[in-house]
Write a protein that holds these residues in place. Sequence first.
Motif, PDB file in Angstrom:
ATOM      1  N   VAL A 151       0.840  -1.191   0.000  1.00 11.48           N
ATOM      2  CA  VAL A 151       0.000   0.000   0.000  1.00 11.48           C
ATOM      3  C   VAL A 151       0.881   1.249   0.000  1.00 11.48           C
ATOM      4  O   VAL A 151       1.869   1.321   0.727  1.00 11.48           O
ATOM      5  N   ILE A 152       0.500   2.207  -0.829  1.00  9.54           N
ATOM      6  CA  ILE A 152       1.107   3.536  -0.813  1.00  9.54           C
ATOM      7  C   ILE A 152       0.044   4.499  -0.291  1.00  9.54           C
ATOM      8  O   ILE A 152      -1.069   4.528  -0.803  1.00  9.54           O
ATOM      9  N   VAL A 153       0.379   5.259   0.746  1.00  8.40           N
ATOM     10  CA  VAL A 153      -0.523   6.287   1.259  1.00  8.40           C
ATOM     11  C   VAL A 153       0.025   7.627   0.779  1.00  8.40           C
ATOM     12  O   VAL A 153       1.190   7.946   0.994  1.00  8.40           O
ATOM     13  N   LEU A 154      -0.824   8.380   0.114  1.00 12.04           N
ATOM     14  CA  LEU A 154      -0.427   9.656  -0.475  1.00 12.04           C
ATOM     15  C   LEU A 154      -1.220  10.783   0.188  1.00 12.04           C
ATOM     16  O   LEU A 154      -2.450  10.799   0.149  1.00 12.04           O
ATOM     17  N   ILE A 155      -0.495  11.705   0.818  1.00 14.35           N
ATOM     18  CA  ILE A 155      -1.091  12.902   1.419  1.00 14.35           C
ATOM     19  C   ILE A 155      -0.394  14.086   0.775  1.00 14.35           C
ATOM     20  O   ILE A 155       0.800  14.305   1.013  1.00 14.35           O
ATOM     21  N   GLY A 156      -1.126  14.816  -0.053  1.00 12.81           N
ATOM     22  CA  GLY A 156      -0.501  15.905  -0.805  1.00 12.81           C
ATOM     23  C   GLY A 156       0.528  15.304  -1.754  1.00 12.81           C
ATOM     24  O   GLY A 156       0.211  14.434  -2.558  1.00 12.81           O
ATOM     25  N   ASN A 157       1.787  15.707  -1.634  1.00 15.83           N
ATOM     26  CA  ASN A 157       2.834  15.124  -2.466  1.00 15.83           C
ATOM     27  C   ASN A 157       3.748  14.186  -1.676  1.00 15.83           C
ATOM     28  O   ASN A 157       4.788  13.775  -2.163  1.00 15.83           O
ATOM     29  N   LYS A 158       3.347  13.843  -0.444  1.00 13.93           N
ATOM     30  CA  LYS A 158       4.142  12.957   0.402  1.00 13.93           C
ATOM     31  C   LYS A 158       3.614  11.526   0.299  1.00 13.93           C
ATOM     32  O   LYS A 158       2.447  11.254   0.587  1.00 13.93           O
ATOM     33  N   GLU A 159       4.494  10.614  -0.110  1.00 18.48           N
ATOM     34  CA  GLU A 159       4.160   9.196  -0.240  1.00 18.48           C
ATOM     35  C   GLU A 159       4.796   8.403   0.889  1.00 18.48           C
ATOM     36  O   GLU A 159       5.957   8.613   1.209  1.00 18.48           O
ATOM     37  N   THR A 160       4.020   7.483   1.455  1.00 17.24           N
ATOM     38  CA  THR A 160       4.552   6.548   2.431  1.00 17.24           C
ATOM     39  C   THR A 160       4.132   5.154   1.996  1.00 17.24           C
ATOM     40  O   THR A 160       2.961   4.925   1.698  1.00 17.24           O
ATOM     41  N   GLU A 161       5.085   4.236   1.941  1.00 21.03           N
ATOM     42  CA  GLU A 161       4.795   2.889   1.485  1.00 21.03           C
ATOM     43  C   GLU A 161       4.753   1.924   2.662  1.00 21.03           C
ATOM     44  O   GLU A 161       5.558   2.023   3.588  1.00 21.03           O
ATOM     45  N   PHE A 162       3.782   1.008   2.608  1.00 20.01           N
ATOM     46  CA  PHE A 162       3.600   0.013   3.659  1.00 20.01           C
ATOM     47  C   PHE A 162       3.559  -1.379   3.041  1.00 20.01           C
ATOM     48  O   PHE A 162       3.188  -1.540   1.885  1.00 20.01           O
ATOM     49  N   GLN A 163       3.899  -2.377   3.842  1.00 20.61           N
ATOM     50  CA  GLN A 163       3.912  -3.765   3.376  1.00 20.61           C
ATOM     51  C   GLN A 163       2.517  -4.240   2.989  1.00 20.61           C
ATOM     52  O   GLN A 163       2.342  -5.002   2.051  1.00 20.61           O
ATOM     53  N   ASN A 164       1.501  -3.784   3.728  1.00 21.11           N
ATOM     54  CA  ASN A 164       0.113  -4.172   3.455  1.00 21.11           C
ATOM     55  C   ASN A 164      -0.826  -3.174   4.149  1.00 21.11           C
ATOM     56  O   ASN A 164      -0.372  -2.226   4.787  1.00 21.11           O
ATOM     57  N   GLY A 165      -2.119  -3.424   4.031  1.00 20.35           N
ATOM     58  CA  GLY A 165      -3.099  -2.528   4.621  1.00 20.35           C
ATOM     59  C   GLY A 165      -3.066  -2.491   6.141  1.00 20.35           C
ATOM     60  O   GLY A 165      -3.311  -1.447   6.746  1.00 20.35           O
ATOM     61  N   SER A 166      -2.763  -3.612   6.762  1.00 21.88           N
ATOM     62  CA  SER A 166      -2.689  -3.639   8.231  1.00 21.88           C
ATOM     63  C   SER A 166      -1.591  -2.706   8.734  1.00 21.88           C
ATOM     64  O   SER A 166      -1.780  -1.981   9.711  1.00 21.88           O
ATOM     65  N   ALA A 167      -0.447  -2.720   8.067  1.00 22.14           N
ATOM     66  CA  ALA A 167       0.650  -1.829   8.449  1.00 22.14           C
ATOM     67  C   ALA A 167       0.257  -0.373   8.221  1.00 22.14           C
ATOM     68  O   ALA A 167       0.587   0.497   9.032  1.00 22.14           O
ATOM     69  N   ALA A 168      -0.457  -0.101   7.131  1.00 21.48           N
ATOM     70  CA  ALA A 168      -0.913   1.265   6.853  1.00 21.48           C
ATOM     71  C   ALA A 168      -1.901   1.725   7.917  1.00 21.48           C
ATOM     72  O   ALA A 168      -1.883   2.881   8.343  1.00 21.48           O
ATOM     73  N   TYR A 169      -2.767   0.827   8.359  1.00 23.55           N
ATOM     74  CA  TYR A 169      -3.765   1.179   9.369  1.00 23.55           C
ATOM     75  C   TYR A 169      -3.111   1.504  10.715  1.00 23.55           C
ATOM     76  O   TYR A 169      -3.601   2.356  11.456  1.00 23.55           O
ATOM     77  N   GLU A 170      -2.024   0.858  11.039  1.00 25.55           N
ATOM     78  CA  GLU A 170      -1.364   1.067  12.337  1.00 25.55           C
ATOM     79  C   GLU A 170      -0.717   2.442  12.462  1.00 25.55           C
ATOM     80  O   GLU A 170      -0.449   2.898  13.558  1.00 25.55           O
ATOM     81  N   LYS A 171      -0.478   3.107  11.367  1.00 21.25           N
ATOM     82  CA  LYS A 171       0.129   4.447  11.389  1.00 21.25           C
ATOM     83  C   LYS A 171      -0.857   5.450  11.977  1.00 21.25           C
ATOM     84  O   LYS A 171      -2.039   5.444  11.655  1.00 21.25           O
ATOM     85  N   SER A 172      -0.384   6.294  12.872  1.00 24.31           N
ATOM     86  CA  SER A 172      -1.213   7.346  13.466  1.00 24.31           C
ATOM     87  C   SER A 172      -0.889   8.677  12.811  1.00 24.31           C
ATOM     88  O   SER A 172       0.254   8.936  12.435  1.00 24.31           O
ATOM     89  N   TYR A 173      -1.900   9.525  12.692  1.00 25.44           N
ATOM     90  CA  TYR A 173      -1.758  10.829  12.066  1.00 25.44           C
ATOM     91  C   TYR A 173      -2.221  11.906  13.033  1.00 25.44           C
ATOM     92  O   TYR A 173      -3.088  11.676  13.866  1.00 25.44           O
ATOM     93  N   ASP A 174      -1.665  13.090  12.884  1.00 29.26           N
ATOM     94  CA  ASP A 174      -2.054  14.197  13.755  1.00 29.26           C
ATOM     95  C   ASP A 174      -3.275  14.940  13.244  1.00 29.26           C
ATOM     96  O   ASP A 174      -3.811  15.808  13.917  1.00 29.26           O
ATOM     97  N   LYS A 175      -3.738  14.596  12.033  1.00 27.52           N
ATOM     98  CA  LYS A 175      -4.947  15.180  11.474  1.00 27.52           C
ATOM     99  C   LYS A 175      -5.920  14.069  11.104  1.00 27.52           C
ATOM    100  O   LYS A 175      -5.512  12.928  10.900  1.00 27.52           O
ATOM    101  N   ASN A 176      -7.183  14.419  11.000  1.00 24.25           N
ATOM    102  CA  ASN A 176      -8.218  13.455  10.636  1.00 24.25           C
ATOM    103  C   ASN A 176      -8.335  13.426   9.108  1.00 24.25           C
ATOM    104  O   ASN A 176      -8.751  14.402   8.506  1.00 24.25           O
ATOM    105  N   TYR A 177      -7.953  12.302   8.500  1.00 23.69           N
ATOM    106  CA  TYR A 177      -7.972  12.181   7.045  1.00 23.69           C
ATOM    107  C   TYR A 177      -9.080  11.250   6.586  1.00 23.69           C
ATOM    108  O   TYR A 177      -9.419  10.284   7.275  1.00 23.69           O
ATOM    109  N   LEU A 178      -9.606  11.546   5.399  1.00 24.67           N
ATOM    110  CA  LEU A 178     -10.583  10.696   4.731  1.00 24.67           C
ATOM    111  C   LEU A 178      -9.937  10.122   3.479  1.00 24.67           C
ATOM    112  O   LEU A 178      -9.065  10.740   2.877  1.00 24.67           O
ATOM    113  N   VAL A 179     -10.393   8.938   3.069  1.00 25.54           N
ATOM    114  CA  VAL A 179      -9.926   8.354   1.819  1.00 25.54           C
ATOM    115  C   VAL A 179     -10.630   9.085   0.682  1.00 25.54           C
ATOM    116  O   VAL A 179     -11.847   9.043   0.564  1.00 25.54           O
TER     117      VAL A 179
END
Length: 83
Positions: A21-49
């Motif tokens: 999974v690649i999570v893209l916020i603005g122009n910042k990309e973060t890559e994760f092994q799978n969706g579970s790893a992406a879900y475990e990441k915490s953010y300081d803002k409330n984001y919607l898909v």
Amino acid sequence: MSIMALTYKISSFVKNITSPVIVLIGNKETEFQNGSAAYEKSYDKNYLVAEIRAKDNKVCIVLKENDKTNDINWIGEEQASFF
């Protein structure tokens, strides 16, 4: 006295994604092994898909900031405006 900052997670449905999974916020990309790893990441803002697409044989999830965070009252109903 310390103040705890609120943290947020993305929608829980991403835990079902078994592909990388690649999570893209603005122009910042973060890559994760799978969706579970992406879900475990915490953010300081409330984001919607905002969008889900394929990119380089990976699932790309585009997030946008939830600008309606405070539009729901304490019992879960939309805020009413009288003015």
